[in-house]
Scaffold this active site. Structure first.
Site, PDB file in Angstrom:
ATOM      1  N   ASN A 124      -1.349  -9.047   1.407  1.00  0.00           N
ATOM      2  CA  ASN A 124      -2.395  -8.603   1.872  1.00  0.00           C
ATOM      3  C   ASN A 124      -3.108  -7.788   0.971  1.00  0.00           C
ATOM      4  O   ASN A 124      -2.908  -7.282   0.005  1.00  0.00           O
ATOM      5  CB  ASN A 124      -1.888  -7.625   3.215  1.00  0.00           C
ATOM      6  CG  ASN A 124      -1.310  -8.428   4.157  1.00  0.00           C
ATOM      7  OD1 ASN A 124      -2.297  -9.249   4.600  1.00  0.00           O
ATOM      8  ND2 ASN A 124      -0.199  -8.086   4.661  1.00  0.00           N
ATOM      9  N   ARG A 174      -7.702   2.117   1.092  1.00  0.00           N
ATOM     10  CA  ARG A 174      -7.991   0.532   1.131  1.00  0.00           C
ATOM     11  C   ARG A 174      -8.741   0.041   0.199  1.00  0.00           C
ATOM     12  O   ARG A 174      -8.414  -1.241  -0.266  1.00  0.00           O
ATOM     13  CB  ARG A 174      -8.941   0.294   2.669  1.00  0.00           C
ATOM     14  CG  ARG A 174      -8.265  -1.195   2.871  1.00  0.00           C
ATOM     15  CD  ARG A 174      -8.221  -1.335   4.486  1.00  0.00           C
ATOM     16  NE  ARG A 174      -8.585  -2.364   5.007  1.00  0.00           N
ATOM     17  CZ  ARG A 174      -9.812  -2.787   5.303  1.00  0.00           C
ATOM     18  NH1 ARG A 174     -11.127  -1.948   5.192  1.00  0.00           N
ATOM     19  NH2 ARG A 174     -10.115  -4.138   5.829  1.00  0.00           N
ATOM     20  N   ARG A 229       1.008  -1.275   0.058  1.00  0.00           N
ATOM     21  CA  ARG A 229       0.018  -0.114   0.018  1.00  0.00           C
ATOM     22  C   ARG A 229       0.850   1.274  -0.002  1.00  0.00           C
ATOM     23  O   ARG A 229       1.816   1.491   0.972  1.00  0.00           O
ATOM     24  CB  ARG A 229      -0.867  -0.117   1.279  1.00  0.00           C
ATOM     25  CG  ARG A 229      -1.850   1.211   1.265  1.00  0.00           C
ATOM     26  CD  ARG A 229      -2.824   0.998   2.481  1.00  0.00           C
ATOM     27  NE  ARG A 229      -3.883   2.302   2.453  1.00  0.00           N
ATOM     28  CZ  ARG A 229      -4.435   2.403   3.529  1.00  0.00           C
ATOM     29  NH1 ARG A 229      -4.519   1.585   4.548  1.00  0.00           N
ATOM     30  NH2 ARG A 229      -5.263   3.528   3.505  1.00  0.00           N
ATOM     31  N   ASN A 237      -4.386  -5.685  -5.543  1.00  0.00           N
ATOM     32  CA  ASN A 237      -4.127  -6.986  -5.257  1.00  0.00           C
ATOM     33  C   ASN A 237      -5.472  -8.052  -5.499  1.00  0.00           C
ATOM     34  O   ASN A 237      -4.927  -9.182  -5.890  1.00  0.00           O
ATOM     35  CB  ASN A 237      -3.879  -6.949  -3.694  1.00  0.00           C
ATOM     36  CG  ASN A 237      -2.286  -6.536  -3.696  1.00  0.00           C
ATOM     37  OD1 ASN A 237      -1.571  -6.378  -4.444  1.00  0.00           O
ATOM     38  ND2 ASN A 237      -2.241  -6.047  -2.375  1.00  0.00           N
ATOM     39  N   ARG A 271       3.097 -13.515  17.411  1.00  0.00           N
ATOM     40  CA  ARG A 271       3.144 -12.180  18.428  1.00  0.00           C
ATOM     41  C   ARG A 271       2.262 -12.430  19.598  1.00  0.00           C
ATOM     42  O   ARG A 271       2.740 -11.955  20.608  1.00  0.00           O
ATOM     43  CB  ARG A 271       2.787 -11.263  17.685  1.00  0.00           C
ATOM     44  CG  ARG A 271       3.811 -10.754  16.390  1.00  0.00           C
ATOM     45  CD  ARG A 271       3.271  -9.771  15.340  1.00  0.00           C
ATOM     46  NE  ARG A 271       4.512  -9.347  14.390  1.00  0.00           N
ATOM     47  CZ  ARG A 271       4.108  -8.739  13.272  1.00  0.00           C
ATOM     48  NH1 ARG A 271       2.833  -8.283  12.892  1.00  0.00           N
ATOM     49  NH2 ARG A 271       5.146  -8.168  12.678  1.00  0.00           N
ATOM     50  N   HIS A 326      -7.128 -10.398   9.079  1.00  0.00           N
ATOM     51  CA  HIS A 326      -5.679  -9.834   9.317  1.00  0.00           C
ATOM     52  C   HIS A 326      -5.839  -8.318   9.149  1.00  0.00           C
ATOM     53  O   HIS A 326      -5.150  -7.768   8.093  1.00  0.00           O
ATOM     54  CB  HIS A 326      -4.833 -10.376   8.395  1.00  0.00           C
ATOM     55  CG  HIS A 326      -3.401 -10.193   8.579  1.00  0.00           C
ATOM     56  ND1 HIS A 326      -2.681 -10.378   9.537  1.00  0.00           N
ATOM     57  CD2 HIS A 326      -2.472  -9.556   7.907  1.00  0.00           C
ATOM     58  CE1 HIS A 326      -1.420  -9.963   9.541  1.00  0.00           C
ATOM     59  NE2 HIS A 326      -1.187  -9.238   8.380  1.00  0.00           N
TER      60      HIS A 326
END
EC number: 1.1.1.82
Length: 441
Positions: free
Chosen positions: A224, A191, A185, A198, A255, A280
């Protein structure tokens, strides 16, 4: 790639092959036979060269393709040799070779991942593999560099490497497809724009997988926004089971385990049953209600429930951004590790009572989540590449509310990409606010 662009390097390629043949002729033992040949240099709209060796070392003329003929992915260097081993000398304990296709293969994530795959760390010490690496015209030189490093690493399990820029070539007979390549991005990009740009990439790759890949290919989408990209990909591959498509949320899980371990003062191998629910994005839901530390519920071990509810999730969401501030670039090595972990979770049996997170197709899910989405949920595997959803999880109002928010976001992303899934005209009514993870902007 145009022929003129590759011509200067062809003589160098030929010289390298001649040197290789000379070296091989003096070093090969009698018990191993090689069938070596100099392949003609194919020229096509997809471009490329092939490299192999022959005893006479005569350069073949340029081959002009027939109308409509297409090029093939390029074997590379030592991987162009045809091995003819005597049956009694073949490694009896090795499994049948599997073919792994990787897109974005010249990128940083792949640069870490490919060597894990080739070493046997992911699929096991008895599993030979063939790597098929997908790049672009712009990245083709770098792709050759990756192949050179793989060549120099002398991995015994790596039996074949091919490189190319056409997914219909690279995905041929693939049993695993790791779809890493995607556009990042950029500044000022909305967005919805990223979803469209993509989404077109993954629609095309889905069509290619549908046409040429193994009918049981396992697909892990990393590029993504990975949930919706995985949905677009599977919608364009109707001949492949929808259950075979995964969006990568394993880095989020890793994480989360790390942060819980730090808070509890234990090593992270004590943390189990960690689920990332949903998208995500910043609507993702790290589930501390069902997670365990040393076999005990997290909320029993970590008494600071305010930290769990208010700080823990934000820490996971902002981890990528914090890494960029320190490192100057987004995570690559840890992403590669998480891809390897995701694969290992599918090819090795899940420990009794534990589970892992993966963004998978929601049809038939037991949680009441909207169907026809790719949504991160808890999974178990018998180690055969397949998985089942975990049914014995609990919910409270806090968890349900946050899962619902992520579900609404994914439904909006689905509507915004309807033109790429064959479901009509796209309507972009994405929720207000920017939910892209800070490390991916």
């Amino acid at each position: 790639m145009a022929v003129a662009e590759l011509s200067p390097s062809y003589k160098t390629q030929l010289k390298t092959c001649q040197q290789l043949s000379s070296s091989l002729s003096t070093r090969l033992s009698d018990h191993r036979k090689f069938s070596l040949r100099l392949l003609p240099r194919p020229v096509s709209v997809r471009g490329g060269i092939r490299c192999s060796v022959a005893p006479n070392q005569v350069q073949a003329p340029v081959a002009v393709p027939a109308e409509g003929q297409t090029g093939k992915p390029e074997c590379y260097g030592i991987f162009c040799l045809t091995y003819d081993l005597k049956a009694e000398e073949e490694t009896k304990t090795w499994k049948k070779m599997i073919t792994i296709a990787v897109s974005g293969a010249a990128g940083m994530i792949s640069n870490h991942l490919l060597f894990k795959l080739a070493s046997g760390e992911v699929f096991g010490p008895d599993q030979p593999i063939a790597l098929k690496l997908l790049g672009s015209e712009r990245s083709f030189n770098a792709l050759e560099g990756v192949a050179m490093e793989l060549e120099d690493s002398l991995y015994p399990l790596l039996r074949a490497v091919s490189i190319g820029i056409d997914p219909y070539d690279i995905f041929q007979d693939a049993e695993w497809a790791l779809l890493i390549g995607a556009k990042p991005r950029g500044p000022g990009m909305e967005r919805a724009d990223l979803l469209d740009i993509n989404g077109q990439i993954f629609a095309e790759q889905g069509k290619a997988l549908n046409a040429v890949a193994s009918r049981n290919v396992k697909v892990i989408v990393v590029g993504n926004p990975c949930n919706t990209n995985a949905l677009i990909c599977l919608k364009n591959a109707p001949n492949i089971p929808a259950k075979n498509f995964h969006g990568l949320t394993r880095l989020d899980e890793n994480r989360a385990k790390c942060q819980l371990a730090l808070k509890a003062g234990v090593f992270y191998d004590k943390v189990s049953n960690m689920t990332i629910w949903g998208n995500h994005s910043t609507t993702q839901v790290p589930d501390f209600l069902n997670a365990k530390i040393d076999g005990l519920p997290v909320k029993t071990v970590i008494k600071d429930h305010k930290w769990l509810e208010e700080e823990f999730t934000v820490m996971i969401q902002k981890r990528g951004g914090a890494l960029i501030q320190k490192w100057g670039r987004s995570s690559a090595a840890s992403t590669a590790v998480s891809i390897a972990d995701a694969i290992k979770s599918l090819v090795t049996p899940t420990p009794e009572g534990d589970w892992f997170s993966s963004a998978v197709y929601t049809n038939g899910n037991p949680y009441g989540i909207a169907e026809d989405l790719v949504f991160s949920m808890p999974c178990r595997s018998k180690g055969d590449g397949d998985y089942e959803l975990v049914k014995d999880v609990v919910f409270d109002d806090y968890l349900r509310q946050r899962i619902k928010k992520s579900e609404e976001e994914l439904l909006a992303e689905k509507r915004c990409t309807a033109h790429l899934t064959g479901e009509g005209v796209a309507v972009c009514d994405l929720p207000a606010g920017d939910t892209m993870l800070p490390g991916e902007m």
